[in-house]
Design a protein around this motif. Sequence first.
Motif, PDB file in Angstrom:
ATOM      1  N   PRO A   7      42.029  67.941  23.571  1.00 38.47           N
ATOM      2  CA  PRO A   7      42.368  67.800  24.988  1.00 38.47           C
ATOM      3  C   PRO A   7      42.399  69.150  25.700  1.00 38.47           C
ATOM      4  O   PRO A   7      42.499  70.197  25.069  1.00 38.47           O
ATOM      5  N   ASP A   8      42.333  69.100  27.025  1.00 42.53           N
ATOM      6  CA  ASP A   8      42.475  70.283  27.889  1.00 42.53           C
ATOM      7  C   ASP A   8      41.371  71.319  27.728  1.00 42.53           C
ATOM      8  O   ASP A   8      41.554  72.480  28.060  1.00 42.53           O
ATOM      9  N   ALA A   9      40.210  70.891  27.215  1.00 43.16           N
ATOM     10  CA  ALA A   9      39.071  71.802  27.082  1.00 43.16           C
ATOM     11  C   ALA A   9      38.141  71.608  28.274  1.00 43.16           C
ATOM     12  O   ALA A   9      37.870  70.483  28.682  1.00 43.16           O
ATOM     13  N   THR A  10      37.653  72.701  28.835  1.00 40.38           N
ATOM     14  CA  THR A  10      36.716  72.613  29.952  1.00 40.38           C
ATOM     15  C   THR A  10      35.297  72.461  29.418  1.00 40.38           C
ATOM     16  O   THR A  10      34.841  73.267  28.607  1.00 40.38           O
ATOM     17  N   ILE A  11      34.623  71.412  29.881  1.00 43.83           N
ATOM     18  CA  ILE A  11      33.232  71.161  29.510  1.00 43.83           C
ATOM     19  C   ILE A  11      32.376  71.430  30.739  1.00 43.83           C
ATOM     20  O   ILE A  11      32.619  70.893  31.817  1.00 43.83           O
ATOM     21  N   ALA A  12      31.365  72.287  30.580  1.00 41.62           N
ATOM     22  CA  ALA A  12      30.425  72.587  31.664  1.00 41.62           C
ATOM     23  C   ALA A  12      29.188  71.718  31.471  1.00 41.62           C
ATOM     24  O   ALA A  12      28.642  71.632  30.372  1.00 41.62           O
ATOM     25  N   PHE A  13      28.761  71.073  32.545  1.00 46.10           N
ATOM     26  CA  PHE A  13      27.563  70.242  32.520  1.00 46.10           C
ATOM     27  C   PHE A  13      26.480  70.947  33.315  1.00 46.10           C
ATOM     28  O   PHE A  13      26.706  71.364  34.459  1.00 46.10           O
ATOM     29  N   THR A  14      25.298  71.115  32.704  1.00 48.61           N
ATOM     30  CA  THR A  14      24.179  71.802  33.347  1.00 48.61           C
ATOM     31  C   THR A  14      22.898  70.998  33.131  1.00 48.61           C
ATOM     32  O   THR A  14      22.842  70.099  32.289  1.00 48.61           O
TER      33      THR A  14
END
Length: 198
Positions: free
Chosen positions: A128-135
Amino acid sequence: MTGICRIRRRGGVLFAAAAIVLAAAGPAPATSAGGRSAGYPCGGWTRTADGSTPANFETCAGGTTVVSPCPAGLLYRVDADLCDYPANVRQAPTGLAAGTARLRLLPLPPGVSGLTATLTLTGGRPVPDATIAFTTVTGQPLCSAVTDGTGHASCDTDGLVQSIGELLAGYQAVFTPAEANGITNLAPAQAAGTVTLL
Protein backbone atom coordinates in the motif's frame (compact mmCIF):
# COMPACT_ATOMS: atom_id res chain seq x y z
CA MET A 1 8.76 -2.30 21.91
CA THR A 2 10.57 -5.62 22.22
CA GLY A 3 14.31 -6.16 22.02
CA ILE A 4 16.72 -9.01 21.40
CA CYS A 5 19.91 -8.59 23.42
CA ARG A 6 23.26 -10.31 23.52
CA ILE A 7 24.96 -10.63 26.89
CA ARG A 8 28.75 -10.87 27.07
CA ARG A 9 31.15 -11.10 29.97
CA ARG A 10 34.40 -9.15 29.85
CA GLY A 11 36.75 -9.22 32.77
CA GLY A 12 33.98 -10.18 35.20
CA VAL A 13 31.60 -7.43 33.94
CA LEU A 14 28.41 -8.22 32.05
CA PHE A 15 27.71 -6.17 28.91
CA ALA A 16 24.32 -6.12 27.16
CA ALA A 17 24.14 -4.97 23.55
CA ALA A 18 20.88 -4.50 21.69
CA ALA A 19 20.96 -6.48 18.47
CA ILE A 20 17.60 -5.71 16.90
CA VAL A 21 14.63 -3.61 17.94
CA LEU A 22 11.31 -5.12 16.90
CA ALA A 23 8.19 -3.21 16.02
CA ALA A 24 5.44 -3.16 18.61
CA ALA A 25 2.65 -5.69 18.13
CA GLY A 26 -0.06 -3.05 18.47
CA PRO A 27 1.22 0.00 16.54
CA ALA A 28 -0.22 3.45 17.00
CA PRO A 29 -2.09 4.86 13.98
CA ALA A 30 -0.19 7.38 11.88
CA THR A 31 -0.28 9.08 8.50
CA SER A 32 2.09 7.76 5.87
CA ALA A 33 4.78 10.06 4.52
CA GLY A 34 3.09 9.81 1.12
CA GLY A 35 0.11 11.73 2.50
CA ARG A 36 -2.49 8.94 2.54
CA SER A 37 -4.16 8.74 5.92
CA ALA A 38 -4.49 5.40 7.67
CA GLY A 39 -7.83 3.67 7.80
CA TYR A 40 -8.47 2.56 4.22
CA PRO A 41 -9.83 -1.00 3.68
CA CYS A 42 -7.51 -4.01 3.54
CA GLY A 43 -7.69 -7.76 3.93
CA GLY A 44 -5.81 -11.03 3.64
CA TRP A 45 -2.54 -9.86 5.23
CA THR A 46 -1.26 -8.83 8.65
CA ARG A 47 1.80 -6.62 8.17
CA THR A 48 3.48 -5.31 5.03
CA ALA A 49 5.80 -2.59 3.73
CA ASP A 50 4.60 0.98 3.34
CA GLY A 51 5.31 1.97 -0.27
CA SER A 52 5.77 5.64 0.61
CA THR A 53 8.78 5.23 2.94
CA PRO A 54 11.03 2.46 4.33
CA ALA A 55 10.64 4.10 7.77
CA ASN A 56 6.99 2.93 8.06
CA PHE A 57 5.15 -0.38 7.96
CA GLU A 58 1.44 -1.09 7.62
CA THR A 59 -0.80 -3.46 9.56
CA CYS A 60 -4.22 -4.75 8.49
CA ALA A 61 -6.32 -4.88 11.67
CA GLY A 62 -10.01 -5.72 11.47
CA GLY A 63 -10.16 -4.88 7.76
CA THR A 64 -8.62 -1.42 8.25
CA THR A 65 -5.06 -0.32 7.47
CA VAL A 66 -2.95 1.19 10.24
CA VAL A 67 0.25 3.00 9.22
CA SER A 68 3.00 2.95 11.85
CA PRO A 69 6.49 4.43 11.98
CA CYS A 70 9.51 2.37 12.95
CA PRO A 71 11.39 3.68 16.01
CA ALA A 72 13.74 6.57 15.22
CA GLY A 73 16.74 5.54 13.13
CA LEU A 74 15.27 2.17 12.09
CA LEU A 75 13.71 1.00 8.81
CA TYR A 76 11.20 -1.74 8.02
CA ARG A 77 12.99 -4.91 6.95
CA VAL A 78 10.56 -6.84 4.74
CA ASP A 79 12.35 -10.21 4.75
CA ALA A 80 12.35 -10.40 8.57
CA ASP A 81 9.07 -8.49 9.12
CA LEU A 82 10.55 -6.11 11.69
CA CYS A 83 12.15 -2.71 12.13
CA ASP A 84 15.94 -2.98 11.94
CA TYR A 85 19.11 -0.94 11.58
CA PRO A 86 19.58 0.49 8.05
CA ALA A 87 22.75 -1.56 7.47
CA ASN A 88 20.68 -4.75 7.77
CA VAL A 89 17.91 -3.70 5.35
CA ARG A 90 17.89 -5.30 1.90
CA GLN A 91 15.58 -4.66 -1.04
CA ALA A 92 12.64 -7.06 -1.15
CA PRO A 93 11.53 -8.22 -4.62
CA THR A 94 8.28 -6.71 -5.88
CA GLY A 95 5.90 -7.67 -8.66
CA LEU A 96 3.75 -5.29 -10.68
CA ALA A 97 0.83 -6.39 -12.86
CA ALA A 98 -0.92 -4.00 -15.25
CA GLY A 99 -4.40 -4.35 -16.74
CA THR A 100 -6.34 -3.22 -19.78
CA ALA A 101 -7.27 0.46 -20.18
CA ARG A 102 -9.80 2.00 -22.55
CA LEU A 103 -9.17 4.82 -25.03
CA ARG A 104 -12.18 7.13 -25.35
CA LEU A 105 -12.34 9.48 -28.33
CA LEU A 106 -15.80 10.98 -27.67
CA PRO A 107 -17.07 13.06 -26.02
CA LEU A 108 -14.20 15.51 -26.26
CA PRO A 109 -11.62 15.80 -24.84
CA PRO A 110 -10.36 12.28 -25.54
CA GLY A 111 -8.96 10.28 -22.67
CA VAL A 112 -7.77 6.95 -21.35
CA SER A 113 -9.67 5.40 -18.46
CA GLY A 114 -8.89 2.42 -16.29
CA LEU A 115 -5.09 2.59 -16.21
CA THR A 116 -4.49 0.01 -13.48
CA ALA A 117 -1.67 -1.80 -11.72
CA THR A 118 -1.27 -3.98 -8.64
CA LEU A 119 1.99 -3.99 -6.63
CA THR A 120 2.85 -6.97 -4.44
CA LEU A 121 5.74 -8.54 -2.56
CA THR A 122 6.88 -12.11 -3.19
CA GLY A 123 4.19 -14.34 -1.73
CA GLY A 124 1.40 -11.95 -2.70
CA ARG A 125 1.40 -9.41 0.15
CA PRO A 126 0.22 -6.05 -1.25
CA VAL A 127 2.29 -2.88 -1.05
CA PRO A 128 0.00 0.00 0.00
CA ASP A 129 0.85 3.71 -0.31
CA ALA A 130 3.18 3.21 -3.29
CA THR A 131 3.05 5.73 -6.13
CA ILE A 132 2.64 4.12 -9.55
CA ALA A 133 3.45 6.24 -12.62
CA PHE A 134 1.55 5.43 -15.81
CA THR A 135 3.19 6.37 -19.13
CA THR A 136 2.90 5.56 -22.82
CA VAL A 137 5.29 2.89 -24.10
CA THR A 138 7.55 5.74 -25.25
CA GLY A 139 7.66 7.18 -21.72
CA GLN A 140 5.21 10.10 -22.10
CA PRO A 141 3.43 10.65 -18.73
CA LEU A 142 -0.29 9.87 -18.52
CA CYS A 143 -1.13 9.98 -14.81
CA SER A 144 -0.08 8.59 -11.44
CA ALA A 145 -1.94 6.95 -8.55
CA VAL A 146 -1.23 5.62 -5.05
CA THR A 147 -1.86 1.96 -4.21
CA ASP A 148 -4.57 1.10 -1.70
CA GLY A 149 -4.75 -1.65 0.94
CA THR A 150 -4.88 -4.31 -1.78
CA GLY A 151 -1.84 -2.88 -3.61
CA HIS A 152 -4.11 -1.63 -6.41
CA ALA A 153 -3.70 1.75 -8.15
CA SER A 154 -5.91 3.20 -10.87
CA CYS A 155 -6.27 6.52 -12.68
CA ASP A 156 -7.82 8.14 -15.74
CA THR A 157 -6.50 10.91 -17.94
CA ASP A 158 -8.18 13.45 -20.26
CA GLY A 159 -6.98 16.02 -22.77
CA LEU A 160 -4.35 13.79 -24.34
CA VAL A 161 -1.67 15.12 -26.67
CA GLN A 162 -0.38 11.69 -27.73
CA SER A 163 -1.41 10.14 -31.05
CA ILE A 164 -4.07 7.43 -31.15
CA GLY A 165 -1.48 5.00 -32.50
CA GLU A 166 0.86 5.68 -29.59
CA LEU A 167 -1.93 5.22 -27.06
CA LEU A 168 -3.17 1.98 -28.66
CA ALA A 169 0.41 0.60 -28.43
CA GLY A 170 -0.25 0.14 -24.69
CA TYR A 171 1.07 1.68 -21.50
CA GLN A 172 3.71 1.17 -18.84
CA ALA A 173 3.12 1.08 -15.08
CA VAL A 174 6.28 1.95 -13.13
CA PHE A 175 7.05 1.72 -9.40
CA THR A 176 10.12 3.59 -8.16
CA PRO A 177 10.70 2.82 -4.45
CA ALA A 178 10.90 5.58 -1.89
CA GLU A 179 14.12 6.16 0.06
CA ALA A 180 14.94 6.96 3.65
CA ASN A 181 18.52 8.19 4.16
CA GLY A 182 19.43 6.84 0.72
CA ILE A 183 18.12 3.33 1.47
CA THR A 184 15.18 1.55 -0.19
CA ASN A 185 13.61 -1.60 1.23
CA LEU A 186 11.65 -2.45 -1.94
CA ALA A 187 12.91 -3.25 -5.43
CA PRO A 188 11.66 -1.22 -8.40
CA ALA A 189 9.15 -2.81 -10.76
CA GLN A 190 7.40 -2.15 -14.04
CA ALA A 191 4.72 -3.84 -16.12
CA ALA A 192 3.14 -3.41 -19.54
CA GLY A 193 -0.60 -2.90 -19.92
CA THR A 194 -2.86 -2.86 -22.97
CA VAL A 195 -5.17 -0.14 -24.31
CA THR A 196 -8.32 -0.90 -26.28
CA LEU A 197 -10.51 1.51 -28.23
CA LEU A 198 -13.83 2.11 -26.51
